[in-house]
Design a protein around this motif. Sequence first.
Motif, PDB file in Angstrom:
ATOM      1  N   GLY A  82       0.620   2.399 -15.799  1.00  0.00           N
ATOM      2  CA  GLY A  82      -0.325   2.433 -15.359  1.00  0.00           C
ATOM      3  C   GLY A  82      -0.236   1.652 -13.844  1.00  0.00           C
ATOM      4  O   GLY A  82       0.193   1.475 -13.020  1.00  0.00           O
ATOM      5  N   ARG A  83      -1.621   2.246 -13.347  1.00  0.00           N
ATOM      6  CA  ARG A  83      -2.005   2.333 -11.990  1.00  0.00           C
ATOM      7  C   ARG A  83      -2.694   1.522 -11.572  1.00  0.00           C
ATOM      8  O   ARG A  83      -4.276   2.011 -12.207  1.00  0.00           O
ATOM      9  CB  ARG A  83      -1.222   3.440 -11.214  1.00  0.00           C
ATOM     10  CG  ARG A  83      -0.286   3.969 -10.835  1.00  0.00           C
ATOM     11  CD  ARG A  83      -0.639   5.281  -9.949  1.00  0.00           C
ATOM     12  NE  ARG A  83      -0.501   5.728  -9.444  1.00  0.00           N
ATOM     13  CZ  ARG A  83       0.191   5.483  -7.854  1.00  0.00           C
ATOM     14  NH1 ARG A  83       1.249   5.490  -8.305  1.00  0.00           N
ATOM     15  NH2 ARG A  83       0.003   6.085  -7.328  1.00  0.00           N
ATOM     16  N   MET A  84      -2.913   0.913 -10.727  1.00  0.00           N
ATOM     17  CA  MET A  84      -3.909  -0.377 -10.330  1.00  0.00           C
ATOM     18  C   MET A  84      -4.472  -0.246  -8.779  1.00  0.00           C
ATOM     19  O   MET A  84      -3.340  -0.735  -8.144  1.00  0.00           O
ATOM     20  CB  MET A  84      -4.207  -1.568 -10.919  1.00  0.00           C
ATOM     21  CG  MET A  84      -4.175  -1.679 -12.606  1.00  0.00           C
ATOM     22  SD  MET A  84      -5.991  -1.172 -13.001  1.00  0.00           S
ATOM     23  CE  MET A  84      -6.774  -2.393 -13.138  1.00  0.00           C
ATOM     24  N   ARG A  85      -5.398  -0.205  -8.638  1.00  0.00           N
ATOM     25  CA  ARG A  85      -5.524  -0.523  -6.842  1.00  0.00           C
ATOM     26  C   ARG A  85      -6.004  -1.812  -6.355  1.00  0.00           C
ATOM     27  O   ARG A  85      -7.395  -1.477  -6.887  1.00  0.00           O
ATOM     28  CB  ARG A  85      -6.474   1.029  -6.512  1.00  0.00           C
ATOM     29  CG  ARG A  85      -6.646   0.814  -5.280  1.00  0.00           C
ATOM     30  CD  ARG A  85      -5.863   1.231  -3.909  1.00  0.00           C
ATOM     31  NE  ARG A  85      -5.085   2.355  -3.562  1.00  0.00           N
ATOM     32  CZ  ARG A  85      -3.947   2.780  -3.062  1.00  0.00           C
ATOM     33  NH1 ARG A  85      -3.362   1.528  -2.545  1.00  0.00           N
ATOM     34  NH2 ARG A  85      -3.624   3.659  -3.147  1.00  0.00           N
ATOM     35  N   HIS A  86      -5.833  -2.784  -6.052  1.00  0.00           N
ATOM     36  CA  HIS A  86      -6.919  -3.603  -4.917  1.00  0.00           C
ATOM     37  C   HIS A  86      -7.088  -3.448  -4.118  1.00  0.00           C
ATOM     38  O   HIS A  86      -7.088  -3.016  -3.158  1.00  0.00           O
ATOM     39  CB  HIS A  86      -5.560  -5.381  -5.154  1.00  0.00           C
ATOM     40  CG  HIS A  86      -6.084  -5.981  -4.632  1.00  0.00           C
ATOM     41  ND1 HIS A  86      -6.838  -7.031  -4.626  1.00  0.00           N
ATOM     42  CD2 HIS A  86      -6.362  -6.168  -3.061  1.00  0.00           C
ATOM     43  CE1 HIS A  86      -7.191  -8.104  -3.605  1.00  0.00           C
ATOM     44  NE2 HIS A  86      -6.332  -7.288  -2.920  1.00  0.00           N
ATOM     45  N   HIS A  87      -9.094  -4.056  -3.950  1.00  0.00           N
ATOM     46  CA  HIS A  87      -9.421  -4.518  -2.512  1.00  0.00           C
ATOM     47  C   HIS A  87     -10.070  -5.871  -2.892  1.00  0.00           C
ATOM     48  O   HIS A  87     -10.036  -6.203  -3.749  1.00  0.00           O
ATOM     49  CB  HIS A  87     -10.357  -3.253  -2.667  1.00  0.00           C
ATOM     50  CG  HIS A  87     -10.637  -1.425  -2.065  1.00  0.00           C
ATOM     51  ND1 HIS A  87      -9.655  -0.763  -1.032  1.00  0.00           N
ATOM     52  CD2 HIS A  87      -9.935  -0.872  -3.591  1.00  0.00           C
ATOM     53  CE1 HIS A  87      -9.790  -0.097  -0.934  1.00  0.00           C
ATOM     54  NE2 HIS A  87      -9.159   0.527  -2.503  1.00  0.00           N
ATOM     55  N   ASP A  88      -9.560  -6.712  -1.456  1.00  0.00           N
ATOM     56  CA  ASP A  88     -10.579  -8.071  -1.391  1.00  0.00           C
ATOM     57  C   ASP A  88     -11.629  -7.150   0.045  1.00  0.00           C
ATOM     58  O   ASP A  88     -11.998  -6.645   0.355  1.00  0.00           O
ATOM     59  CB  ASP A  88      -9.062  -8.761  -1.214  1.00  0.00           C
ATOM     60  CG  ASP A  88      -8.629  -8.385  -0.065  1.00  0.00           C
ATOM     61  OD1 ASP A  88      -9.334  -8.172   1.583  1.00  0.00           O
ATOM     62  OD2 ASP A  88      -7.439  -9.005  -0.669  1.00  0.00           O
ATOM     63  N   SER A  89     -12.371  -8.081  -0.053  1.00  0.00           N
ATOM     64  CA  SER A  89     -13.436  -9.055   0.344  1.00  0.00           C
ATOM     65  C   SER A  89     -13.074  -9.561   2.440  1.00  0.00           C
ATOM     66  O   SER A  89     -13.665  -9.279   2.985  1.00  0.00           O
ATOM     67  CB  SER A  89     -13.840 -10.164   0.482  1.00  0.00           C
ATOM     68  OG  SER A  89     -12.825 -11.800   0.444  1.00  0.00           O
ATOM     69  N   ALA A  90     -10.706  -9.446   2.681  1.00  0.00           N
ATOM     70  CA  ALA A  90     -10.620  -9.122   3.659  1.00  0.00           C
ATOM     71  C   ALA A  90     -10.999  -7.423   4.558  1.00  0.00           C
ATOM     72  O   ALA A  90     -10.144  -7.124   5.468  1.00  0.00           O
ATOM     73  CB  ALA A  90     -10.194  -9.587   4.051  1.00  0.00           C
ATOM     74  N   GLY A  91     -10.551  -6.460   3.594  1.00  0.00           N
ATOM     75  CA  GLY A  91     -10.680  -5.656   3.527  1.00  0.00           C
ATOM     76  C   GLY A  91      -9.207  -5.256   3.343  1.00  0.00           C
ATOM     77  O   GLY A  91      -8.540  -3.829   3.924  1.00  0.00           O
ATOM     78  N   ASN A  92      -8.087  -5.958   2.532  1.00  0.00           N
ATOM     79  CA  ASN A  92      -7.095  -5.209   2.179  1.00  0.00           C
ATOM     80  C   ASN A  92      -7.470  -4.545   1.010  1.00  0.00           C
ATOM     81  O   ASN A  92      -7.642  -4.883   0.244  1.00  0.00           O
ATOM     82  CB  ASN A  92      -6.506  -6.269   2.033  1.00  0.00           C
ATOM     83  CG  ASN A  92      -5.677  -7.531   3.957  1.00  0.00           C
ATOM     84  OD1 ASN A  92      -5.659  -6.739   4.328  1.00  0.00           O
ATOM     85  ND2 ASN A  92      -6.511  -8.940   3.436  1.00  0.00           N
ATOM     86  N   ALA A  93      -5.666  -3.719   1.012  1.00  0.00           N
ATOM     87  CA  ALA A  93      -5.636  -2.964  -0.593  1.00  0.00           C
ATOM     88  C   ALA A  93      -5.041  -3.231  -0.709  1.00  0.00           C
ATOM     89  O   ALA A  93      -3.465  -3.136   0.653  1.00  0.00           O
ATOM     90  CB  ALA A  93      -6.359  -1.112  -0.291  1.00  0.00           C
ATOM     91  N   GLY A  94      -4.415  -2.801  -2.142  1.00  0.00           N
ATOM     92  CA  GLY A  94      -2.805  -2.707  -2.790  1.00  0.00           C
ATOM     93  C   GLY A  94      -2.950  -1.617  -3.446  1.00  0.00           C
ATOM     94  O   GLY A  94      -3.748  -2.004  -4.433  1.00  0.00           O
TER      95      GLY A  94
END
Length: 296
Positions: A82-94
């Motif tokens: 599967g595939r999961m997208r990360h976002h955080d409060s500094a605007g980063n994504a992975g």
Amino acid sequence: MTSHSNESGHQFRSIERLVKGLPTSDGAGVKLTRVLTQQLQHRLDPFLMLDAFRNENPEDYIGGFPDHPHRGFETVTYMIAGRMRHHDSAGNAGLLGPGGAQWMTAGSGLIHSELPEQEEGLMEGFQLWLNLPARNKMVAPSYRDIPSPAIPEFTTAEGVRVRVIAGSSHGVAGAVQRPDTEPLYLDVHLPAGCRFVQPVPVGHNAFTYTYRGSVQVAGTTAPDRHMAILANDGADGVCVEAQEDSRLLIVAGKPLNEPIVQHGPFVMNSTEQIQQTLRDYQAGKFEAAEVQVVSA
């Protein structure tokens, strides 16, 4: 139970207890099994939680884990499928894909989300929470995406495939090395009839989690979807044998031996620190977190 030894010279840890885990849901209705619960945190120090998820039905995972805060520990997410997208409060994504990992140090606090980037098919993986020592609870948050090719692996003469996420195994250094807790995190694939021996420092807490097939640890069966808490009895190795094609995690770490006070997604050392964390969160301080991105 007593430890076992063999020609390798290692004393093998026995299984102290088998844990099946508690079916539950988290985030926006994601079905998962909470294997390492709060009641086991002191016994398995420095590990705070292990969630396992294996869902074929999109309704069981499609909502993912919308924005939520963390402070005081590290999260290690490891995907099998599967595939999961990360976002955080500094605007980063992975993007976390099959065989990849993400190592996030929440430290002083951040808000992040983990959302599926698929609408059908199998979603399978694990999230492990690793404590931070008291002096590092408030370090600046950071995260690292580790794509599958960046995770070192080797195959033994018997055909056992070992992926070294953290620590080291048989001379192969893992993708991540951490001070203080010195975590070992292996994904081991055993063909039927094969065995694998892994040294573990005396005094470190250790467990296995079988996620395919069935294995024997020092002669005791650890079946599919079971965690085996390994006795911390002075033995310095783990011996795993498979009667059928099997896969399991081997996890170990150095205990911090510090107070653990958890309130939901916050893990500190005192109630007063938790109260301060809640005040900081309500004041919006997590939303301005400066997250340090570490390249793989």
